[in-house]
Structure formats: structure tokens, C-alpha cells
Scaffold this motif. Structure first.
Motif, PDB file in Angstrom:
ATOM      1  N   PHE A 277      26.699  35.145-141.983  1.00 26.35           N
ATOM      2  CA  PHE A 277      27.543  36.282-141.609  1.00 26.35           C
ATOM      3  C   PHE A 277      28.662  36.434-142.649  1.00 26.35           C
ATOM      4  N   PRO A 278      28.781  37.620-143.254  1.00 26.76           N
ATOM      5  CA  PRO A 278      29.623  37.730-144.465  1.00 26.76           C
ATOM      6  C   PRO A 278      31.081  38.116-144.242  1.00 26.76           C
ATOM      7  N   PHE A 279      31.425  38.580-143.056  1.00 23.93           N
ATOM      8  CA  PHE A 279      32.786  39.115-142.891  1.00 23.93           C
ATOM      9  C   PHE A 279      33.722  38.005-142.421  1.00 23.93           C
ATOM     10  N   VAL A 280      34.650  37.635-143.294  1.00 27.72           N
ATOM     11  CA  VAL A 280      35.534  36.518-142.969  1.00 27.72           C
ATOM     12  C   VAL A 280      36.912  37.006-142.558  1.00 27.72           C
ATOM     13  N   GLU A 281      37.165  38.301-142.756  1.00 27.53           N
ATOM     14  CA  GLU A 281      38.464  38.836-142.396  1.00 27.53           C
ATOM     15  C   GLU A 281      38.279  39.996-141.438  1.00 27.53           C
ATOM     16  N   ASP A 282      39.344  40.399-140.803  1.00 32.23           N
ATOM     17  CA  ASP A 282      39.248  41.502-139.862  1.00 32.23           C
ATOM     18  C   ASP A 282      39.310  42.866-140.545  1.00 32.23           C
ATOM     19  N   GLU A 283      39.559  42.839-141.852  1.00 34.86           N
ATOM     20  CA  GLU A 283      39.663  44.104-142.552  1.00 34.86           C
ATOM     21  C   GLU A 283      38.741  44.019-143.761  1.00 34.86           C
ATOM     22  N   TYR A 284      38.113  45.128-144.113  1.00 38.67           N
ATOM     23  CA  TYR A 284      37.260  45.082-145.279  1.00 38.67           C
ATOM     24  C   TYR A 284      38.098  44.958-146.543  1.00 38.67           C
ATOM     25  N   ARG A 285      37.760  44.039-147.399  1.00 37.81           N
ATOM     26  CA  ARG A 285      38.454  43.910-148.671  1.00 37.81           C
ATOM     27  C   ARG A 285      37.437  43.574-149.762  1.00 37.81           C
ATOM     28  N   TYR A 286      37.574  44.291-150.889  1.00 33.51           N
ATOM     29  CA  TYR A 286      36.646  44.059-151.995  1.00 33.51           C
ATOM     30  C   TYR A 286      37.098  42.840-152.770  1.00 33.51           C
ATOM     31  N   SER A 287      36.244  41.856-152.874  1.00 34.33           N
ATOM     32  CA  SER A 287      36.679  40.677-153.615  1.00 34.33           C
ATOM     33  C   SER A 287      35.485  40.022-154.284  1.00 34.33           C
ATOM     34  N   VAL A 288      35.771  39.135-155.193  1.00 35.05           N
ATOM     35  CA  VAL A 288      34.699  38.447-155.918  1.00 35.05           C
ATOM     36  C   VAL A 288      34.164  37.295-155.063  1.00 35.05           C
ATOM     37  N   ASN A 289      34.993  36.703-154.271  1.00 32.88           N
ATOM     38  CA  ASN A 289      34.662  35.626-153.322  1.00 32.88           C
ATOM     39  C   ASN A 289      33.601  34.619-153.804  1.00 32.88           C
ATOM     40  N   ILE A 290      33.799  34.105-154.987  1.00 37.65           N
ATOM     41  CA  ILE A 290      32.847  33.112-155.517  1.00 37.65           C
ATOM     42  C   ILE A 290      33.289  31.711-155.108  1.00 37.65           C
ATOM     43  N   GLU A 291      32.333  30.879-154.736  1.00 39.36           N
ATOM     44  CA  GLU A 291      32.638  29.472-154.500  1.00 39.36           C
ATOM     45  C   GLU A 291      31.537  28.611-155.106  1.00 39.36           C
ATOM     46  N   SER A 292      31.820  27.324-155.216  1.00 40.56           N
ATOM     47  CA  SER A 292      30.849  26.399-155.776  1.00 40.56           C
ATOM     48  C   SER A 292      29.630  26.301-154.855  1.00 40.56           C
ATOM     49  N   HIS A 293      28.430  26.340-155.416  1.00 40.93           N
ATOM     50  CA  HIS A 293      27.214  26.293-154.590  1.00 40.93           C
ATOM     51  C   HIS A 293      26.855  24.841-154.292  1.00 40.93           C
ATOM     52  N   THR A 294      27.652  24.226-153.441  1.00 43.18           N
ATOM     53  CA  THR A 294      27.383  22.854-153.016  1.00 43.18           C
ATOM     54  C   THR A 294      27.002  22.917-151.544  1.00 43.18           C
ATOM     55  N   PRO A 295      26.266  21.905-151.067  1.00 43.07           N
ATOM     56  CA  PRO A 295      25.826  21.951-149.669  1.00 43.07           C
ATOM     57  C   PRO A 295      27.010  22.071-148.722  1.00 43.07           C
ATOM     58  N   LYS A 296      26.846  22.878-147.670  1.00 46.68           N
ATOM     59  CA  LYS A 296      27.846  22.887-146.593  1.00 46.68           C
ATOM     60  C   LYS A 296      27.144  23.293-145.307  1.00 46.68           C
ATOM     61  N   GLY A 297      27.748  22.956-144.199  1.00 45.38           N
ATOM     62  CA  GLY A 297      27.181  23.352-142.910  1.00 45.38           C
ATOM     63  C   GLY A 297      26.146  22.381-142.376  1.00 45.38           C
ATOM     64  N   GLY A 298      25.825  21.346-143.138  1.00 50.54           N
ATOM     65  CA  GLY A 298      24.946  20.296-142.640  1.00 50.54           C
ATOM     66  C   GLY A 298      23.483  20.685-142.581  1.00 50.54           C
ATOM     67  N   THR A 299      22.701  19.858-141.874  1.00 50.53           N
ATOM     68  CA  THR A 299      21.267  20.070-141.734  1.00 50.53           C
ATOM     69  C   THR A 299      21.000  21.450-141.143  1.00 50.53           C
ATOM     70  N   ASP A 300      19.978  22.108-141.705  1.00 50.18           N
ATOM     71  CA  ASP A 300      19.560  23.420-141.202  1.00 50.18           C
ATOM     72  C   ASP A 300      20.419  24.586-141.664  1.00 50.18           C
ATOM     73  N   SER A 301      21.559  24.296-142.248  1.00 51.27           N
ATOM     74  CA  SER A 301      22.378  25.385-142.754  1.00 51.27           C
ATOM     75  C   SER A 301      21.641  26.048-143.917  1.00 51.27           C
ATOM     76  N   ILE A 302      21.878  27.332-144.124  1.00 52.31           N
ATOM     77  CA  ILE A 302      21.240  27.991-145.276  1.00 52.31           C
ATOM     78  C   ILE A 302      21.814  27.449-146.584  1.00 52.31           C
ATOM     79  N   TYR A 303      22.935  26.728-146.491  1.00 61.15           N
ATOM     80  CA  TYR A 303      23.563  26.146-147.682  1.00 61.15           C
ATOM     81  C   TYR A 303      23.179  24.680-147.861  1.00 61.15           C
ATOM     82  N   GLU A 304      22.169  24.210-147.110  1.00 58.65           N
ATOM     83  CA  GLU A 304      21.809  22.787-147.203  1.00 58.65           C
ATOM     84  C   GLU A 304      21.193  22.459-148.569  1.00 58.65           C
TER      85      GLU A 304
END
Lengths: 316, 337, 195
Positions: free
Chosen positions: B29-56
């Protein structure tokens, strides 16, 4: 995004010129990452008083990454790194290096590669040439050095390039007429320079005078950080004050004070160590920020840049 | 991967695509704020969210694997030019194949395996029943180019960007499920050129900063970001090439069917340095979820309502939402009271 | 009145006034149809030891121009010119320059040809296009339709009515175009002249 460090063991040290030693490195309990021609690694050396970090080009053919080879010139005005490599590092020692990073890749669509190398500036091209030969692309090298100090790898270059290698030993009064070389280069030629700033400026100046577009001129932008007047850095978030000595870089001083700043090139190129500036008169020495960003003064690259004022405040 | 690949569902015609409860739960789910804001929002592609996460793992293989590979085969059969590679990108193609084979066989050993003896490689993909002996670096030992060969076996679209003159160039790729951009047209363009039509962000300096970041990505430190748009029906191939086939669907949204017909389309974009060629790999891994399925999570529905309500008009137009944006806002309003 | 502001789409080319580079060792001037007065004056300004003027024109007009001593070389088609390109570029170096005049698609097609020969963008100078003619790249059938001056124009390949955008590809020398009424067949906007 400071990349993970790799432990490497020095398996061989050989003299390749009066003031240049070559070090062969292999991974400790791991294979080394693949790399592309023109790549460098940052070598971290644990000295007595401080940690040295220097960037060195990888010399070997990129097809074989089972080991990394680097060449280190003993710098007359060394801030310590090259002296450490020459005097303290022995075969069998373990060093740590960053994964390879490439800020000086050749242009793969070039029809001809024309290289100017000065002294130890030959190193990034050692990995270019085998790949150019494999691809069958025309390559011409003009290699300038002082034979009493540098001039490594002449034999292997001679074998590889034969008639397209031109050697100029200043200690034998041999000079390269750069303008003459540049004058009649065919369409599709790309020009690469690595060496002292004077050489880079000389080639660029000749190109401008001849009407050669600067977009075909590529130089390894690395410059060792230069010393400067000492100054103090205040960290806004903690109030901590860090002293930057004449011979230290701001980045080194921050690291020594226990602050982890992400960084990759330590030469004002990659932009990773960028810090927000709250206040202070800056002496920008990097190639990353644009002129307008520099005059704005809101950011600084602590790896090479310094302060003009006695004290600056970083918003980190 | 606990979500095992399901039998093939369709992303066209009868649109049998559906998300399981597990797939909804792990949706990015991409919306992290209550208001739409255009941003680059880049982060390091390291595992997060644990087993089964799409970022595993580096690449997420999920229950839609077989469906997406079947869809991709249809698109490429119809138009082989949806995959292209310029002459100087051959080495980058091998980089791509290596990166994918190594990461898939490491992360999903139950489905993929790779044996390497110097340049003699053996690859097995049990999901698609593929076995291949080949010589790494020798294209004649593969049935097609390495990019084409491996692109057909991994979920997501792929662009290989050549890096030169402190810029990135769209010089190779396999793009079969784009959010309305054409690889055939954008081929060869610089970073700023292929983003030419994007409104608002150029003057904000967003692309200059993003480009500096991307060109500095080192080997072994991939980065990621999320991007999103809306799509009518669960259609993967919303390309300009096929716009005559899907454009009319934008007029079919009504207050009655909006929850079932409109999908939030999220791209997990991964940027990774290719070690041998110095090219930058751009993975665009697309996830689709209906508004109805979003509404199973009241927090999501509320937040999405606020993001949709504050979306600037130029972006509504650019994303092609003009005809039905108000219906989406109206539907989501009930979750934000 | 038309706005003078450049297009908001950053891929649309912007043309700066041409300045003759005095360092060049080889100048080539190429015009679509006749050489304009402006181009003639640039040609005369060039003090280059080797300079060539070329015209590519499909009709039988005499291309001789006053003031330009040598009569320009004439080609009937771009394809004829392409055949002579290798011999034209053979003596050229990193210092050489090309000057182009004509419609936008004409200039960018030549640009692509010179790039393939190894030239870089800075060596290729273009006048502002002499007309508002565009080439359209149809993203549905990949055909290119030439000489279009309006948005909403039929594709010469698939016949669909196309919206003409400002998103430009140097490689295709054409603008990104898509079916204007794909969402609603009855919703065809009024035809407008392109700028």
C-alpha cells in the motif's frame, strides 16, 4: 547507502615502478564481486592514530574477478594512506575494501578510444584495454611519466597495444604534443584522461582551442583532498563540536568523532556524504554540487570541502 | 514464499485475476501520508517486513507468477518489439540474466536452481518446466537473447539503463505491463527526455536529484521506491501500444461498479547496479488490487480517500483518471467519516 | 495569440541561434530544398578550409544561389544522400561541424545519420525548423506519418485518428501519438494547428 565492506587478504606485493607498488587482494572466505572496466575500490587501512581510506582503480581484466589488483604510488605530500600502504602493509595482511564502484566507465558505443595517462594515472586504463582488444575497437594510448618515479606496466602495454602505444618519459626529456595528437582524431573518438590536474587541464584546454566538444573528453575526477585551515563543526542535533585539523578532511573528523556519514568515493564525486548546512561560510571543493547549489550554501560534501569560517553548523 | 503460484488467471478479456486474502494482506500500500505529495521516496532495497513480506527477497515471486508469465508470452507473441536491446547493451543483458538466476535460485530453491561450472551453466525453472544448459556470455547457446530469455521467467518489467555522461539512457528493456509508456518510443532517450511528459516534477528539481542518486548506486546496494496509478479492470498491459483496446474501459466506471472495476496499480521499482557492464537495472514489479479489496482494510481505504481527494488536477490528467476520479473519491468517502 | 513559452514537455527540442564555430576544420551545410538567406550568410561566415553545401530537394528547381560561389550539391532524396554519406564524413574529425536547415523531421533524420557515423550532438547545429510540419510516431502500429501540421491527424499506417503530443524522440525524429478517441469513439476534439 554505505556499501558493506569486504575483508581481503594481501597475497602479493611487487614493485612495478620506483615509487609504485602493486598489491594483489583476494577475498577472505568469500568470492569478490564482479566489476566493470574503470572501477575502483576504497581501501580502508587501520593506522596507529587514524583510519585511512583511499580509492584505488582495479587493474585486472574485468573478466576475471577472482582477485583484485591495485597499484599505489608513494605520494610526496601524502596524508598518510600511501605511506601506510608502502611501509606497513605486508603480504598476508588483511585489509577491508568497499565493493567496486565505477565513476569512470568507457563509452561502449565509441568507435575509437584515445587515452592520455600521466604517471600512476595509468591504473584505470589497465582494465579498459583488454576489453577494447576483445571488442576489436581501436585504442590509442599516450602515456606520460617520470621514469625515475613511475612508468609502470610499459611491457604489458607494449604487448597489448603495439603500434598504438606512445611513451613519453619526462626524465628523458620526452614530451607529448597534446594538441597535435588531438588535431585529426576521427569522428566517434572518445578521449579519456587520468593523471595530474595539469594534464587534465592541458587536454581540456587543447580541446577547447581546437573546437573539440568537451562531451567527448572524459577525466577521472579524483583528486586527493587537500589540507586547509583548521575549523570547528558543530552538530545541530547534539551540540557536539568536532575539530577538523589541517591535514584531516571534515568527513574523517566526523567519523573519528563517532558520526557515521554514508559515503562512497571520498573524492567529491558521488554525492553520498552530502550534509545539510545550518550556518557557515563554505569552501566547496567537490564536483557534485552545481554552482547554484554551492552559492546557496545549504549543502556540503564533507569528504573534500572545508570551511572558510572558523565554525560551521551542520544540520545532521 | 508461502503464497504458492496459482493456476493461470487472465489479465484481459474475462479478467479472472483475483487476490487471495494473503495477497491482500501483503499488498504494498503506497500512501504513507494523509495528503498526496509528489516525492522521490527512495529507500535502500533491503529486506523488511519479515517472512512473506513482498520485501523479503530481491525479487518477489507470488501467487500470480504463472498468470503473469502467460500474459507476458501473449504480449510478446503479438509484438516482439516490446523487448529490445541496442548493440552496446549485450553485456548488460548477461548481467541481468546472472542477477535473476542467482537471486531466484538462492531465494526460491524449491522452484529454481542454478549450477555453474566456470562458464558452463545449467538452469532449471520447475514452475515453467524449463531446463537449459548454456555457456555464459555465448548468446548462440540460448534460444534467444539473455534479456528476452530471462525476462520471460521473472515477474515485473525490466529496463537496462546505460550510464554515461552522468546520465542514464533507455537502451534496453522488456516492457509488457507498463503504466502507459512505450519502450519502443522512449528507446535511446536520456533520463530527462523519457520523463518529458511528467508534469510538475521537472521544475521542482525532483528529476535532477533522482538522477544524481541513481547514477551513484553502487554494486550490491539496490534501492527501491513505490509508484502508483489506477487501472480500470485487472489489466496488466496498459501500454500505449494497446490503448485502442483498453482506453474505452475508462468510460465504463459507474458508482455501482467502481469498487470492483477500479484497481489500485502499485509499482515496486527496484534499481540495481549491474557489476559487469555498469548499467543500471530498473525493475518495475506491478501489483493490482481492487478498491473492494482495499476496503477490507479500513485504514487503507481512509488514507487512500485522503490521498485521492488532494491529488492535483495535472496529475489526475497525466495519470488518465479524469473520467472516473470523482467516482473513486465518492466511493472511498464512506470509509473516512 | 499563441503563447511564446516553450513546451512544458522537456523532450521537445529547443533551438538556439546558430553561431559558426571558427575552430572547425570541416563544415557541412545541408538544406532541405533551397538554401535560405540566413543559411547563405552562415555559409559565407565560415572561414573553414573545407566547406560543403548540400541541398536535398525532390523537385527540379535550380538550387544555385547568389553569393555562394560554388553551386550546392543536389540530392533528390534523403536515401540518395545516405549513399554518399560515408565519403562525406571520411575526412571529418572531432573538430568538424554540420549545419542543418529544414523541417524538424528532416533535420533530426540527418542528425541520426551523423550520430551513427560517430558525431556528437554538439557538432550538429540546427536552425529553427522552417515549418511546423511534424512526423508522427503512431504507438499502436509504429508507423511514421510525415508532413503533419495539425493535431488530430490520421495515421498513414493504421488510419486511426491521432492526438499529437509534444513528447519527442530524436531516434525516431517524430512525436509520440496515440488514438485520440480510444476512450469514446464520438469524442473527437476539434482539429488544431500545431505550433
Amino acid at each position: 547507502m554505505s556499501a558493506d565492506k569486504i575483508q581481503v587478504k594481501v597475497t602479493r606485493i611487487v614493485d612495478v615502478a620506483p615509487k609504485i607498488k602493486e598489491f594483489t587482494l583476494v577475498g577472505v572466505n568469500r568470492t569478490l564481486p564482479e566489476f566493470s572496466p574503470g572501477s575502483h575500490v576504497m581501501v580502508e587501512m587501520q593506522g596507529q592514530e587514524k583510519t585511512y581510506r583511499n580509492a584505488y582503480s582495479l587493474l585486472n581484466d574485468a573478466l576475471d574477478s577472482s582477485e583484485y589488483r591495485i597499484a599505489v604510488r608513494l605520494q610526496d605530500e601524502s596524508r598518510g594512506g600511501s605511506v601506510y600502504m608502502h611501509q606497513s602493509v605486508k603480504e598476508g595482511d588483511v585489509l577491508s575494501v568497499t565493493p567496486p564502484m565505477n565513476l569512470f566507465a568507457p563509452l561502449w558505443h565509441a568507435k575509437k578510444h584515445l587515452i592520455f595517462a600521466g604517471g600512476v594515472g595509468i591504473t584505470p586504463f589497465m582494465s579498459y584495454i583488454p576489453e577494447f582488444l576483445r571488442q576489436g575497437v581501436n585504442c590509442e594510448l599516450h602515456y606520460m611519466f617520470r621514469g625515475l618515479q613511475t612508468g609502470a606496466y610499459q611491457e604489458v602495454l607494449q604487448q597489448e597495444l603495439k603500434t598504438t602505444l606512445f611513451i613519453y618519459d619526462a626524465d628523458k626529456e620526452q614530451r607529448c604534443d597534446i594538441k597535435e595528437v588531438l588535431k585529426c582524431q576521427p569522428l566517434g573518438t572518445h578521449v579519456y584522461i587520468c593523471g595530474p590536474e595539469k594534464l587534465v587541464e592541458g587536454v581540456e584546454q587543447a580541446a577547447i582551442e581546437l573546437g573539440i566538444p568537451l562531451s567527448v573528453i572524459h577525466s577521472e575526477a579524483f583528486a586527493a583532498p587537500k589540507p586547509g585551515t583548521p575549523f570547528k563543526v558543530e552538530i545541530k542535533s547534539t551540540g557536539q563540536v568536532v575539530q577538523v585539523g589541517e591535514q584531516d578532511t571534515m568527513l574523517e573528523a566526523l567519523e573519528t568523532a563517532g558520526l557515521a556519514i554514508p559515503n562512497l568515493c571520498r573524492a567529491g564525486v558521488c554525492g553520498q556524504c552530502s550534509c545539510a548546512v545550518e550556518q557557515g561560510d563554505l569552501d566547496h571543493r567537490d564536483n557534485y554540487l552545481s554552482d547554484s547549489e554551492k552559492s546557496l550554501g545549504a549543502m556540503v560534501m564533507p569528504c573534500v570541502s572545508r570551511a572558510n569560517s572558523e565554525r560551521i553548523i551542520l544540520d545532521i | 514464499m508461502r503464497v504458492a503460484p496459482k493456476p493461470v488467471q487472465s489479465f484481459r478479456d474475462d479478467f479472472t485475476y483475483s487476490n487471495s486474502d494473503e495477497a491482500i494482506e501483503r499488498f504494498p500500500f503506497p500512501f504513507v501520508e494523509d495528503e498526496y505529495r509528489y516525492s522521490v521516496n527512495i529507500e535502500s532495497h533491503t529486506p523488511k517486513g519479515g517472512t512473506d513480506s513482498i520485501y523479503e527477497h530481491f525479487i518477489d515471486i507470488d501467487e500470480h507468477y504463472l498468470s503473469e508469465m502467460a500474459e507476458r508470452a501473449i504480449v510478446l507473441e503479438e509484438n516482439p518489439r516490446r523487448c529490445l536491446s541496442m548493440g552496446h547493451m549485450a553485456l548488460a543483458g548477461w548481467d541481468f540474466l546472472e542477477r535473476m538466476m542467482v537471486s531466484l535460485s538462492t531465494d526460491y530453491p524449491q522452484y529454481f536452481s542454478l549450477r555453474r561450472d566456470k562458464d558452463q551453466w545449467h538452469w532449471e525453472n520447475t514452475l515453467l518446466d524449463i531446463q537449459q544448459d548454456f555457456v555464459f556470455g555465448d548468446e548462440s547457446t540460448l534460444p534467444m537473447s539473455p534479456l528476452d530469455y530471462m525476462g520471460r521467467q521473472v515477474q515485473g518489467d525490466f529496463a537496462l539503463l546505460d550510464q554515461r555522461d552522468n546520465d542514464l539512457f533507455m537502451d534496453a528493456g522488456m516492457i509488457t505491463c507498463p503504466a502507459d509508456w512505450s519502450l519502443a518510443f522512449d528507446a535511446g532517450m536520456s533520463f530527462s527526455e523519457w520523463h518529458g511528459p511528467v508534469p510538475m516534477a521537472h521544475s521542482a528539481g525532483i528529476f535532477d536529484r533522482a538522477l544524481k542518486y541513481l547514477t551513484a548506486i553502487p554494486i550490491g546496494s539496490p534501492a527501491r521506491r513505490l509508484n502508483w496509478t489506477l487501472t480500470v479492470n485487472a489489466r496488466m498491459d496498459t501500454s500505449p501500444e494497446k490503448y485502442p483496446d483498453w482506453g474505452h474501459e475508462r468510460t465504463t466506471v459507474t458508482a455501482e461498479n467502481v469498487a470492483q472495476k477500479v484497481y489500485l496499480r502499485v509499482e515496486l521499482q527496484i534499481m540495481d547496479r549491474m557489476p559487469r557492464s555498469n548499467a543500471l537495472l530498473f525493475v518495475i514489479r506491478t501489483y493490482l488490487i481492487s478498491l473492494e479489496d482495499i476496503a477490507t482494510n479500513p485504514e487503507w481505504a481512509k488514507r487512500m480517500h485522503r490521498a485521492m481527494k488532494t491529488l492535483p488536477q495535472p496529475l489526475i490528467d497525466y495519470k488518465g483518471l479524469t473520467r472516473y476520479h470523482h467516482l473513486v473519491v465518492d466511493y472511498l468517502a464512506q470509509f473516512d467519516r | 495569440m499563441q503563447s511564446e513559452a516553450p513546451s512544458a514537455v522537456t523532450s521537445r527540442p529547443v533551438y538556439a541561434p546558430i553561431i559558426i564555430d571558427s575552430c572547425s576544420d570541416n563544415d557541412v551545410f545541408i538544406c532541405e530544398n533551397l538554401m535560405s538567406e540566413q543559411m547563405q550568410s552562415l555559409y559565407l561566415k565560415s572561414k573553414c578550409p573545407a566547406k560543403t553545401a548540400l541541398c536535398i530537394t525532390s523537385d527540379d528547381t535550380d538550387i544555385a544561389v547568389d553569393g555562394v560561389a560554388e553551386k550546392p550539391i543536389k540530392f533528390q532524396k534523403i536515401s540518395d544522400f545516405l549513399g554518399s554519406l560515408p565519403s562525406l564524413v571520411k575526412p571529418m574529425t572531432l573538430r568538424s561541424r554540420v549545419y542543418l536547415e529544414g523541417s524538424e523531421p528532416f533535420m533530426w533524420r540527418l542528425y541520426g545519420m551523423f550520430l551513427a557515423q560517430g558525431m556528437v550532438a554538439e557538432q550538429i547545429n540546427m536552425q529553427s525548423p522552417v515549418s511546423n510540419k511534424r512526423s508522427l510516431f503512431c504507438t499502436h502500429c509504429f508507423s511514421v506519418t510525415d508532413d503533419v501540421t495539425t493535431t488530430v491527424a490520421p495515421c498513414s499506417g493504421c488510419g486511426r485518428l491521432l492526438h499529437v503530443s509534444d513528447h519527442f524522440s530524436k531516434r525516431h525524429a517524430a512525436y509520440f501519438c496515440y488514438q485520440v478517441n480510444a476512450e469514446d469513439p464520438n469524442d473527437v476534439p476539434q482539429v488544431q494547428e500545431l505550433t
